[in-house]
Design a protein around this motif. Structure first.
Motif, PDB file in Angstrom:
ATOM      1  N   ARG B  24     -34.554   0.748 -30.118  1.00 24.38           N
ATOM      2  CA  ARG B  24     -34.196  -0.730 -30.000  1.00 24.38           C
ATOM      3  C   ARG B  24     -34.125  -1.334 -31.688  1.00 24.38           C
ATOM      4  O   ARG B  24     -33.024  -1.961 -31.922  1.00 24.38           O
ATOM      5  CB  ARG B  24     -35.724  -1.586 -29.670  1.00 24.38           C
ATOM      6  N   ARG B  25     -34.705  -0.619 -32.557  1.00 24.23           N
ATOM      7  CA  ARG B  25     -34.620  -1.172 -33.787  1.00 24.23           C
ATOM      8  C   ARG B  25     -33.281  -0.378 -34.396  1.00 24.23           C
ATOM      9  O   ARG B  25     -33.218  -1.086 -35.306  1.00 24.23           O
ATOM     10  CB  ARG B  25     -36.004  -0.658 -34.546  1.00 24.23           C
ATOM     11  N   LEU B  26     -33.030   0.608 -34.167  1.00 20.65           N
ATOM     12  CA  LEU B  26     -31.991   1.638 -35.144  1.00 20.65           C
ATOM     13  C   LEU B  26     -30.838   1.832 -33.998  1.00 20.65           C
ATOM     14  O   LEU B  26     -30.769   3.167 -33.665  1.00 20.65           O
ATOM     15  CB  LEU B  26     -32.472   2.510 -35.722  1.00 20.65           C
ATOM     16  N   PRO B  27     -30.185   0.886 -33.410  1.00 20.60           N
ATOM     17  CA  PRO B  27     -29.222   1.333 -32.265  1.00 20.60           C
ATOM     18  C   PRO B  27     -28.162   2.142 -32.662  1.00 20.60           C
ATOM     19  O   PRO B  27     -27.443   2.681 -31.852  1.00 20.60           O
ATOM     20  CB  PRO B  27     -28.879  -0.124 -31.658  1.00 20.60           C
ATOM     21  N   ASN B  28     -27.795   2.140 -33.951  1.00 22.15           N
ATOM     22  CA  ASN B  28     -26.559   3.087 -34.388  1.00 22.15           C
ATOM     23  C   ASN B  28     -27.119   4.464 -34.735  1.00 22.15           C
ATOM     24  O   ASN B  28     -26.184   5.241 -35.072  1.00 22.15           O
ATOM     25  CB  ASN B  28     -25.998   2.406 -35.817  1.00 22.15           C
ATOM     26  N   GLU B 221     -33.374   5.193 -48.911  1.00 23.55           N
ATOM     27  CA  GLU B 221     -32.793   6.793 -49.283  1.00 23.55           C
ATOM     28  C   GLU B 221     -31.326   6.443 -49.080  1.00 23.55           C
ATOM     29  O   GLU B 221     -30.703   7.796 -49.294  1.00 23.55           O
ATOM     30  CB  GLU B 221     -33.341   7.539 -48.447  1.00 23.55           C
ATOM     31  N   GLY B 222     -30.729   5.387 -48.493  1.00 28.58           N
ATOM     32  CA  GLY B 222     -29.222   5.372 -48.434  1.00 28.58           C
ATOM     33  C   GLY B 222     -28.845   6.237 -47.047  1.00 28.58           C
ATOM     34  O   GLY B 222     -27.848   7.010 -47.192  1.00 28.58           O
ATOM     35  N   LEU B 223     -29.836   6.422 -46.116  1.00 28.02           N
ATOM     36  CA  LEU B 223     -29.514   7.453 -45.057  1.00 28.02           C
ATOM     37  C   LEU B 223     -29.117   6.542 -43.663  1.00 28.02           C
ATOM     38  O   LEU B 223     -28.920   7.435 -42.721  1.00 28.02           O
ATOM     39  CB  LEU B 223     -30.838   8.294 -44.878  1.00 28.02           C
ATOM     40  N   MET B 224     -29.204   5.270 -43.670  1.00 26.44           N
ATOM     41  CA  MET B 224     -28.755   4.663 -42.600  1.00 26.44           C
ATOM     42  C   MET B 224     -27.543   5.020 -41.901  1.00 26.44           C
ATOM     43  O   MET B 224     -26.422   5.050 -42.840  1.00 26.44           O
ATOM     44  CB  MET B 224     -28.912   3.160 -42.830  1.00 26.44           C
ATOM     45  N   ALA B 225     -27.203   5.438 -40.613  1.00 27.17           N
ATOM     46  CA  ALA B 225     -26.022   5.359 -40.122  1.00 27.17           C
ATOM     47  C   ALA B 225     -25.277   4.272 -40.264  1.00 27.17           C
ATOM     48  O   ALA B 225     -25.708   3.413 -40.235  1.00 27.17           O
ATOM     49  CB  ALA B 225     -26.231   6.114 -38.664  1.00 27.17           C
ATOM     50  N   GLY B 226     -23.829   4.505 -40.194  1.00 29.17           N
ATOM     51  CA  GLY B 226     -22.884   3.367 -40.117  1.00 29.17           C
ATOM     52  C   GLY B 226     -22.989   2.727 -38.814  1.00 29.17           C
ATOM     53  O   GLY B 226     -23.502   3.259 -37.958  1.00 29.17           O
ATOM     54  N   GLU B 227     -22.189   1.769 -38.696  1.00 34.63           N
ATOM     55  CA  GLU B 227     -21.929   1.316 -37.374  1.00 34.63           C
ATOM     56  C   GLU B 227     -21.532   2.158 -36.396  1.00 34.63           C
ATOM     57  O   GLU B 227     -20.657   3.015 -36.592  1.00 34.63           O
ATOM     58  CB  GLU B 227     -20.714   0.099 -37.478  1.00 34.63           C
ATOM     59  N   GLY B 228     -21.494   2.131 -35.066  1.00 29.55           N
ATOM     60  CA  GLY B 228     -21.282   2.871 -34.192  1.00 29.55           C
ATOM     61  C   GLY B 228     -22.158   3.053 -33.353  1.00 29.55           C
ATOM     62  O   GLY B 228     -23.237   2.291 -33.139  1.00 29.55           O
ATOM     63  N   GLU B 229     -21.907   3.761 -32.263  1.00 26.70           N
ATOM     64  CA  GLU B 229     -22.794   3.882 -30.767  1.00 26.70           C
ATOM     65  C   GLU B 229     -23.577   4.845 -31.126  1.00 26.70           C
ATOM     66  O   GLU B 229     -23.450   6.057 -31.353  1.00 26.70           O
ATOM     67  CB  GLU B 229     -21.928   4.279 -29.633  1.00 26.70           C
ATOM     68  N   GLY B 230     -25.046   4.198 -31.210  1.00 32.25           N
ATOM     69  CA  GLY B 230     -25.976   5.490 -31.406  1.00 32.25           C
ATOM     70  C   GLY B 230     -26.228   6.267 -30.038  1.00 32.25           C
ATOM     71  O   GLY B 230     -25.840   6.105 -29.207  1.00 32.25           O
ATOM     72  N   GLU B 231     -26.892   7.390 -30.113  1.00 33.27           N
ATOM     73  CA  GLU B 231     -27.152   8.170 -28.748  1.00 33.27           C
ATOM     74  C   GLU B 231     -28.245   9.087 -29.102  1.00 33.27           C
ATOM     75  O   GLU B 231     -29.085   9.025 -30.140  1.00 33.27           O
ATOM     76  CB  GLU B 231     -25.880   9.485 -28.700  1.00 33.27           C
ATOM     77  N   GLN B 232     -28.989   9.611 -27.821  1.00 36.31           N
ATOM     78  CA  GLN B 232     -30.293  10.359 -27.843  1.00 36.31           C
ATOM     79  C   GLN B 232     -30.026  11.515 -26.950  1.00 36.31           C
ATOM     80  O   GLN B 232     -29.094  11.783 -26.202  1.00 36.31           O
ATOM     81  CB  GLN B 232     -31.222   9.708 -26.895  1.00 36.31           C
ATOM     82  N   GLN B 233     -30.608  12.475 -27.700  1.00 29.26           N
ATOM     83  CA  GLN B 233     -30.693  14.025 -26.912  1.00 29.26           C
ATOM     84  C   GLN B 233     -32.301  14.282 -26.468  1.00 29.26           C
ATOM     85  O   GLN B 233     -32.999  13.988 -27.511  1.00 29.26           O
ATOM     86  CB  GLN B 233     -29.945  15.084 -27.771  1.00 29.26           C
ATOM     87  N   PHE B 234     -32.444  15.071 -25.487  1.00 29.75           N
ATOM     88  CA  PHE B 234     -34.027  15.260 -24.962  1.00 29.75           C
ATOM     89  C   PHE B 234     -34.080  16.588 -24.781  1.00 29.75           C
ATOM     90  O   PHE B 234     -33.278  17.032 -24.016  1.00 29.75           O
ATOM     91  CB  PHE B 234     -34.529  14.309 -24.221  1.00 29.75           C
ATOM     92  N   PHE B 235     -35.179  17.216 -25.572  1.00 26.41           N
ATOM     93  CA  PHE B 235     -35.477  18.511 -25.337  1.00 26.41           C
ATOM     94  C   PHE B 235     -36.875  18.773 -24.686  1.00 26.41           C
ATOM     95  O   PHE B 235     -37.717  18.002 -25.343  1.00 26.41           O
ATOM     96  CB  PHE B 235     -35.077  19.547 -26.399  1.00 26.41           C
ATOM     97  N   VAL B 236     -37.149  19.635 -24.071  1.00 23.86           N
ATOM     98  CA  VAL B 236     -38.459  19.829 -23.635  1.00 23.86           C
ATOM     99  C   VAL B 236     -38.648  21.368 -23.716  1.00 23.86           C
ATOM    100  O   VAL B 236     -37.829  22.525 -23.413  1.00 23.86           O
ATOM    101  CB  VAL B 236     -38.949  19.451 -22.383  1.00 23.86           C
ATOM    102  N   THR B 237     -40.072  22.046 -23.511  1.00 19.73           N
ATOM    103  CA  THR B 237     -40.308  23.233 -23.885  1.00 19.73           C
ATOM    104  C   THR B 237     -40.441  23.730 -22.420  1.00 19.73           C
ATOM    105  O   THR B 237     -40.747  25.190 -22.222  1.00 19.73           O
ATOM    106  CB  THR B 237     -41.324  23.753 -24.674  1.00 19.73           C
TER     107      THR B 237
END
Lengths: 264, 264
Positions: B24-28, B221-237
């Motif tokens: 929600r906070r970091l959509p990119n 730290e200057g590490l924020m991603a630029g504009e764009g569509e964020g995405e998520q990947q989910f892994f489980v053990t």
């Protein structure tokens, strides 16, 4: 070989209810118990993961020089028994088949089974009961909160009776005459379950019938230990503090010496 | 480096409440989440075992090329953070310090903390709160049944209110003005907890303040991603079935693609 120990394993403390019955029944035997407390519980995990953990536990116990392995965990008995029997060069007894046999021996024909998600989803009790008593009707219900309630020490807490009421209502509507405890934690909740189901339903736990099956096998194979003082050793995969604290009510005795081991 | 993902790990589904807030906070941003479902829960396990598991999880995520690690598990944050920070060549943010900061920012001076046995026994919240607000008095209570109740989907069940009543009574007797959710599962039980503590106690969960801390660090730290569509990947053990089923209420969204990996 007669003097070798009997290995018992469970994901944690639950199997101590079976261990208690084995010690009572076979007081001359030496028992080595392993609780896989670093990876407990098994009941919410997949058959593949439970089978891998069970094989690692069994391999540790086999390395201790045991003559027989008791899988004192319903979830592992439900999903891992064929692979354990194939891989180990030992007799392997689970708690599921003795539990099913005890249920059928009581003459029930509308049999309820309660257990973890893993045990219930496996369908193993249903298959076992149907093969023993094709005329019986089987109803089952997963009861995920029973294990944490037993471990919290809330065996006779009003919350436990409320939870039992909710989980068991669908089985009671089916007019079951027998209820199988398909999890070695559940004997601790016997009073709450009894007060929920009333006096007429036969409650079956697999500890006694598992002990009988172990005794029969030792006798028939000539593996029964001679006269003498039996003893027990307890191993766990996480630090022993919590196992020792919670386990004594499951074993019905203090757990003085518990040793941590690494497996897998 | 800016385009690298943010790694998040938890023992299971609980950290998805933190993941939700981060998205929600970091959509990119791109997020890679790992739930150690083959060994869940961490809350009943020892600091040494939790630290070992946390290092294995972090090593997997580091191998995915992340720019920052969020430890979205209070138990791991409480016991494993120093070792994670020492061993990883990455910024590591836990949920415990942001939670403590949020509690203090609210101006509370009688602060209650609820969490797993592992988190509470570690004393980490008490230490963190005392260093931030030496004048505050801290009271804590382990609530072992909250996680299974949240995972059972009984967030608004009367049983959950009864359990909350019992666990929170000692804190209410101490006249707390603030209650910190020291476990990422507990936001799901917010309604039951609110109805137990009444309207006047400030309820603090660490998701929002963790997201703020992550955003601040990326920015500085200057590490924020630029504009764009964020995405998520989910892994489980473990196999993903249960994680996918239970996790959606924690994430507040469907979990479509979840991949099983082996770590450790």
């Amino acid at each position: 070989m007669k003097q070798h120990a009997i290995g018992i394993f469970d994901s944690g403390v639950g199997g101590l209810t079976v261990c208690h019955e084995l010690i009572r029944r076979l007081p001359n035997e030496r028992f080595i118990y392993l609780g896989d407390t670093a990876r407990v519980p098994y009941g919410t995990k997949s058959p593949a993961t439970v089978t891998q953990y069970a094989l690692e536990a069994a391999t540790f116990l086999q390395g201790q020089g045991i003559k027989l392995l008791v899988v004192a965990c319903n979830t592992a008995s439900a999903v891992a028994l064929p692979e354990l029997r194939e891989k180990l060069k030992l007799p392997v007894i689970g708690v599921l088949e003795p539990g099913a046999r005890a249920a059928v021996a009581g003459g029930g024909c509308r049999i309820g089974v309660v257990g973890t998600e893993g045990t219930i989803n496996s369908g193993s009790y249903e298959r076992s009961l149907r093969s023993l008593a094709p005329e019986a009707t089987v109803f089952s219900a997963a009861c995920p909160l029973f294990v944490p309630l037993a471990e919290e020490g809330w065996a006779e807490h009003p919350v436990t009776r409320d939870v039992a009421g909710e989980y068991l209502a669908p089985l009671l509507r089916k007019k079951i005459d027998t209820l199988v405890f398909g999890c070695t934690h559940y004997p601790l909740l016997r009073k709450a379950i009894r007060s929920t189901v009333g006096p007429d339903i036969e409650l079956v736990d697999s500890a006694a019938s598992t002990a009988t099956e172990v005794a029969d096998l030792l006798y028939s194979e000539g593996l029964m230990a001679g006269e003498g003082e039996g003893e027990q050793q307890f191993f766990v995969t996480d630090v022993p503090t919590r196992f020792r604290r919670i386990g004594s009510s499951f074993l019905g005795a203090e757990l003085h010496v518990v040793t941590q081991v690494h497996i897998g």
